[in-house]
Design a protein around this motif. Structure first.
Motif, PDB file in Angstrom:
ATOM      1  N   PHE A   1       7.848  -0.982  -7.974  1.00  0.00           N
ATOM      2  CA  PHE A   1       6.627  -0.444  -7.390  1.00  0.00           C
ATOM      3  C   PHE A   1       6.899   0.955  -6.831  1.00  0.00           C
ATOM      4  O   PHE A   1       7.964   1.230  -6.301  1.00  0.00           O
ATOM      5  CB  PHE A   1       6.111  -1.356  -6.271  1.00  0.00           C
ATOM      6  CG  PHE A   1       5.705  -2.715  -6.762  1.00  0.00           C
ATOM      7  CD1 PHE A   1       4.408  -2.955  -7.197  1.00  0.00           C
ATOM      8  CD2 PHE A   1       6.621  -3.756  -6.811  1.00  0.00           C
ATOM      9  CE1 PHE A   1       4.024  -4.203  -7.663  1.00  0.00           C
ATOM     10  CE2 PHE A   1       6.254  -5.014  -7.271  1.00  0.00           C
ATOM     11  CZ  PHE A   1       4.950  -5.236  -7.702  1.00  0.00           C
ATOM     12  N   ASP A   2       5.902   1.814  -6.975  1.00  0.00           N
ATOM     13  CA  ASP A   2       5.985   3.218  -6.577  1.00  0.00           C
ATOM     14  C   ASP A   2       4.846   3.490  -5.590  1.00  0.00           C
ATOM     15  O   ASP A   2       3.677   3.490  -5.970  1.00  0.00           O
ATOM     16  CB  ASP A   2       5.850   4.079  -7.841  1.00  0.00           C
ATOM     17  CG  ASP A   2       5.837   5.575  -7.573  1.00  0.00           C
ATOM     18  OD1 ASP A   2       5.772   5.980  -6.396  1.00  0.00           O
ATOM     19  OD2 ASP A   2       5.878   6.342  -8.548  1.00  0.00           O
ATOM     20  N   ASN A   3       5.180   3.677  -4.311  1.00  0.00           N
ATOM     21  CA  ASN A   3       4.169   3.826  -3.257  1.00  0.00           C
ATOM     22  C   ASN A   3       3.159   2.674  -3.286  1.00  0.00           C
ATOM     23  O   ASN A   3       1.961   2.858  -3.082  1.00  0.00           O
ATOM     24  CB  ASN A   3       3.432   5.169  -3.387  1.00  0.00           C
ATOM     25  CG  ASN A   3       4.329   6.351  -3.073  1.00  0.00           C
ATOM     26  OD1 ASN A   3       5.278   6.232  -2.301  1.00  0.00           O
ATOM     27  ND2 ASN A   3       4.049   7.493  -3.684  1.00  0.00           N
ATOM     28  N   GLY A   4       3.657   1.472  -3.572  1.00  0.00           N
ATOM     29  CA  GLY A   4       2.829   0.280  -3.557  1.00  0.00           C
ATOM     30  C   GLY A   4       2.206  -0.081  -4.886  1.00  0.00           C
ATOM     31  O   GLY A   4       1.698  -1.193  -5.052  1.00  0.00           O
ATOM     32  N   ARG A   5       2.229   0.817  -5.860  1.00  0.00           N
ATOM     33  CA  ARG A   5       1.599   0.564  -7.161  1.00  0.00           C
ATOM     34  C   ARG A   5       2.641   0.119  -8.174  1.00  0.00           C
ATOM     35  O   ARG A   5       3.771   0.619  -8.192  1.00  0.00           O
ATOM     36  CB  ARG A   5       0.892   1.829  -7.671  1.00  0.00           C
ATOM     37  CG  ARG A   5      -0.173   2.348  -6.732  1.00  0.00           C
ATOM     38  CD  ARG A   5      -0.978   3.477  -7.338  1.00  0.00           C
ATOM     39  NE  ARG A   5      -1.834   3.002  -8.417  1.00  0.00           N
ATOM     40  CZ  ARG A   5      -2.727   3.779  -9.032  1.00  0.00           C
ATOM     41  NH1 ARG A   5      -2.858   5.056  -8.689  1.00  0.00           N
ATOM     42  NH2 ARG A   5      -3.494   3.280  -9.992  1.00  0.00           N
ATOM     43  N   LEU A   6       2.264  -0.826  -9.030  1.00  0.00           N
ATOM     44  CA  LEU A   6       3.180  -1.334 -10.040  1.00  0.00           C
ATOM     45  C   LEU A   6       3.552  -0.222 -11.016  1.00  0.00           C
ATOM     46  O   LEU A   6       2.700   0.367 -11.665  1.00  0.00           O
ATOM     47  CB  LEU A   6       2.518  -2.493 -10.797  1.00  0.00           C
ATOM     48  CG  LEU A   6       3.372  -3.152 -11.885  1.00  0.00           C
ATOM     49  CD1 LEU A   6       4.635  -3.765 -11.291  1.00  0.00           C
ATOM     50  CD2 LEU A   6       2.559  -4.209 -12.625  1.00  0.00           C
TER      51      LEU A   6
ATOM     52  N   PHE B   1       8.128   6.261  -2.445  1.00  0.00           N
ATOM     53  CA  PHE B   1       8.853   5.132  -1.879  1.00  0.00           C
ATOM     54  C   PHE B   1       8.903   4.063  -2.968  1.00  0.00           C
ATOM     55  O   PHE B   1       7.903   3.425  -3.280  1.00  0.00           O
ATOM     56  CB  PHE B   1       8.128   4.625  -0.634  1.00  0.00           C
ATOM     57  CG  PHE B   1       8.700   3.367  -0.034  1.00  0.00           C
ATOM     58  CD1 PHE B   1      10.066   3.103  -0.072  1.00  0.00           C
ATOM     59  CD2 PHE B   1       7.866   2.446   0.592  1.00  0.00           C
ATOM     60  CE1 PHE B   1      10.591   1.945   0.482  1.00  0.00           C
ATOM     61  CE2 PHE B   1       8.379   1.288   1.164  1.00  0.00           C
ATOM     62  CZ  PHE B   1       9.744   1.039   1.103  1.00  0.00           C
ATOM     63  N   PHE B   2      10.081   3.900  -3.576  1.00  0.00           N
ATOM     64  CA  PHE B   2      10.249   2.940  -4.656  1.00  0.00           C
ATOM     65  C   PHE B   2      10.771   1.610  -4.096  1.00  0.00           C
ATOM     66  O   PHE B   2      11.660   1.599  -3.240  1.00  0.00           O
ATOM     67  CB  PHE B   2      11.240   3.465  -5.702  1.00  0.00           C
ATOM     68  CG  PHE B   2      10.745   4.643  -6.480  1.00  0.00           C
ATOM     69  CD1 PHE B   2       9.851   4.482  -7.530  1.00  0.00           C
ATOM     70  CD2 PHE B   2      11.174   5.929  -6.163  1.00  0.00           C
ATOM     71  CE1 PHE B   2       9.395   5.574  -8.258  1.00  0.00           C
ATOM     72  CE2 PHE B   2      10.728   7.025  -6.881  1.00  0.00           C
ATOM     73  CZ  PHE B   2       9.836   6.846  -7.933  1.00  0.00           C
ATOM     74  N   GLN B   3      10.225   0.508  -4.609  1.00  0.00           N
ATOM     75  CA  GLN B   3      10.677  -0.825  -4.217  1.00  0.00           C
ATOM     76  C   GLN B   3      10.834  -1.675  -5.477  1.00  0.00           C
ATOM     77  O   GLN B   3       9.985  -1.642  -6.363  1.00  0.00           O
ATOM     78  CB  GLN B   3       9.660  -1.501  -3.288  1.00  0.00           C
ATOM     79  CG  GLN B   3       9.476  -0.824  -1.942  1.00  0.00           C
ATOM     80  CD  GLN B   3       8.273  -1.381  -1.198  1.00  0.00           C
ATOM     81  OE1 GLN B   3       7.146  -0.962  -1.429  1.00  0.00           O
ATOM     82  NE2 GLN B   3       8.510  -2.322  -0.308  1.00  0.00           N
TER      83      GLN B   3
ATOM     84  N   LEU C   1       6.583   8.844   6.914  1.00  0.00           N
ATOM     85  CA  LEU C   1       5.414   9.313   6.173  1.00  0.00           C
ATOM     86  C   LEU C   1       5.145   8.452   4.945  1.00  0.00           C
ATOM     87  O   LEU C   1       4.016   8.004   4.704  1.00  0.00           O
ATOM     88  CB  LEU C   1       5.620  10.767   5.754  1.00  0.00           C
ATOM     89  CG  LEU C   1       4.562  11.361   4.812  1.00  0.00           C
ATOM     90  CD1 LEU C   1       3.217  11.465   5.520  1.00  0.00           C
ATOM     91  CD2 LEU C   1       5.009  12.716   4.298  1.00  0.00           C
ATOM     92  N   LEU C   2       6.190   8.200   4.153  1.00  0.00           N
ATOM     93  CA  LEU C   2       6.030   7.415   2.937  1.00  0.00           C
ATOM     94  C   LEU C   2       5.690   5.957   3.241  1.00  0.00           C
ATOM     95  O   LEU C   2       4.872   5.347   2.553  1.00  0.00           O
ATOM     96  CB  LEU C   2       7.288   7.514   2.084  1.00  0.00           C
ATOM     97  CG  LEU C   2       7.552   8.889   1.469  1.00  0.00           C
ATOM     98  CD1 LEU C   2       8.975   8.968   0.896  1.00  0.00           C
ATOM     99  CD2 LEU C   2       6.533   9.203   0.379  1.00  0.00           C
ATOM    100  N   ASN C   3       6.317   5.401   4.285  1.00  0.00           N
ATOM    101  CA  ASN C   3       5.982   4.028   4.688  1.00  0.00           C
ATOM    102  C   ASN C   3       4.521   3.923   5.118  1.00  0.00           C
ATOM    103  O   ASN C   3       3.813   2.985   4.741  1.00  0.00           O
ATOM    104  CB  ASN C   3       6.871   3.584   5.847  1.00  0.00           C
ATOM    105  CG  ASN C   3       8.270   3.187   5.398  1.00  0.00           C
ATOM    106  OD1 ASN C   3       8.534   3.071   4.204  1.00  0.00           O
ATOM    107  ND2 ASN C   3       9.161   2.991   6.352  1.00  0.00           N
ATOM    108  N   ARG C   4       4.087   4.888   5.921  1.00  0.00           N
ATOM    109  CA  ARG C   4       2.711   4.851   6.440  1.00  0.00           C
ATOM    110  C   ARG C   4       1.696   5.008   5.300  1.00  0.00           C
ATOM    111  O   ARG C   4       0.689   4.292   5.246  1.00  0.00           O
ATOM    112  CB  ARG C   4       2.520   5.951   7.481  1.00  0.00           C
ATOM    113  CG  ARG C   4       1.149   5.923   8.152  1.00  0.00           C
ATOM    114  CD  ARG C   4       1.127   6.830   9.378  1.00  0.00           C
ATOM    115  NE  ARG C   4       1.359   8.215   9.048  1.00  0.00           N
ATOM    116  CZ  ARG C   4       2.486   8.868   9.346  1.00  0.00           C
ATOM    117  NH1 ARG C   4       3.489   8.247   9.963  1.00  0.00           N
ATOM    118  NH2 ARG C   4       2.620  10.147   9.025  1.00  0.00           N
ATOM    119  N   THR C   5       1.971   5.932   4.390  1.00  0.00           N
ATOM    120  CA  THR C   5       1.059   6.147   3.263  1.00  0.00           C
ATOM    121  C   THR C   5       0.963   4.897   2.390  1.00  0.00           C
ATOM    122  O   THR C   5      -0.127   4.478   1.999  1.00  0.00           O
ATOM    123  CB  THR C   5       1.540   7.336   2.418  1.00  0.00           C
ATOM    124  OG1 THR C   5       1.642   8.490   3.239  1.00  0.00           O
ATOM    125  CG2 THR C   5       0.585   7.611   1.272  1.00  0.00           C
ATOM    126  N   THR C   6       2.119   4.316   2.080  1.00  0.00           N
ATOM    127  CA  THR C   6       2.139   3.100   1.256  1.00  0.00           C
ATOM    128  C   THR C   6       1.435   1.953   1.961  1.00  0.00           C
ATOM    129  O   THR C   6       0.627   1.229   1.352  1.00  0.00           O
ATOM    130  CB  THR C   6       3.589   2.713   0.924  1.00  0.00           C
ATOM    131  OG1 THR C   6       4.220   3.788   0.215  1.00  0.00           O
ATOM    132  CG2 THR C   6       3.645   1.458   0.073  1.00  0.00           C
TER     133      THR C   6
END
Length: 284
Positions: free
Chosen positions: A83-88, A115-117, A171-176
């Protein structure tokens, strides 16, 4: 926060619109069988790394999973979601018969700060005489923050080491999180679900139940629920995503809802503009 962060925020919100579903062999399906107490994984890992800058406006991300069991098994399977900023961003799966080891290695091109997960499920199926089948399973996860701003050099980290990286992480955590909460709240409303009745866990956080049980449940009960959950996810989320054309794929991190009365769980997600609710009843 410096000016560069605000400039890049607008880029992040727009998001990177090109998604990749990487090659996958969808047969056989992941199937839950009772635990094999005589078998185990000796290692199970997911990893994300910044590989190489691809050019002035892009970079390469290395995405790998690796798992090894303590013996060769009739069937070994690994499935991994990125996932990239929450998107698959991508799905990868691999199955091999009569082996103790599976490794998946992919490199993909991306751009902009992200933010990659990654969350992966590692599975082994053991066949015994008299048609007895047992299994083992484990989850692994990783994450990576990539800073790709016109005002700074390309940077990547898992844990911030200075104030600059800490600002970017926040910033990236908050945006995601904002994007995901908006998406999940729409699903709660659509299916008329009260979040107060459930323990809500994003798919990318499920790996914590490798080492801890669900509230008021035993370790064995949690293990069974996780195995059956991934069986359903593979059939109803992973395979449909794989069968979607790359430029049409749209999805966010699914949210898992564990009933506080310990009767069932729900999986809510949207895939290609269609909303889904999966129900998994707990067996007695």
């Amino acid at each position: 926060m410096n000016k560069g962060l605000f400039i890049s925020l607008s880029v992040i919100i727009l998001g990177f619109s090109i998604f990749f579903i990487l090659g996958i062999n969808t047969a056989p399906a992941i199937t839950y069988f009772p635990d094999d107490e005589d078998s185990s994984f000796t290692s199970a890992n997911s990893n994300l790394e910044l590989f190489l800058p691809k050019g002035n406006d892009s970079y390469q991300l290395a995405w790998t999973t690796d798992s090894r069991s303590d013996k060769e098994m009739y069937l070994r399977q690994d499935a991994s979601l990125l996932f990239d900023n929450g998107r698959l961003r991508g799905v990868r799966s691999k199955w091999v018969q009569d082996t103790d080891h599976i490794q998946i290695e992919e490199k993909l091109v991306s751009e902009d700060s992200s933010f990659f997960q990654v969350i992966s499920f590692h599975h082994g199926e053991i066949h015994y005489p008299n048609e007895q089948i047992k299994s083992i399973r484990q989850m692994s996860a990783d994450h990576l923050y990539v800073i790709d701003s016109p005002n700074t050099s390309l940077d990547a980290f898992k844990t911030p080491e200075n104030e600059f990286e800490s600002e970017w992480k926040n910033l990236l955590n908050r945006t995601t999180k904002q994007q995901l909460l908006y998406h999940w709240n729409r699903l709660f409303t659509y299916f008329d679900i009260s979040g107060e009745s459930y323990l809500s866990v994003p798919l990318t956080s499920l790996h914590k139940y490798n080492n801890e049980p669900l509230p008021t449940m035993t370790r064995d009960e949690t293990n069974k629920i996780m195995g059956q959950l991934w069986e359903g996810l593979y059939k109803n989320y992973i395979i449909p995503a794989v069968n979607t054309e790359n430029n049409q794929l749209q999805s966010y991190i699914p949210i898992i809802l564990f009933d506080k009365q310990n009767q069932h769980l729900l999986v809510l997600f949207e895939l290609n503009a269609k909303k889904y609710k999966l129900i998994q009843q707990y067996a007695n």
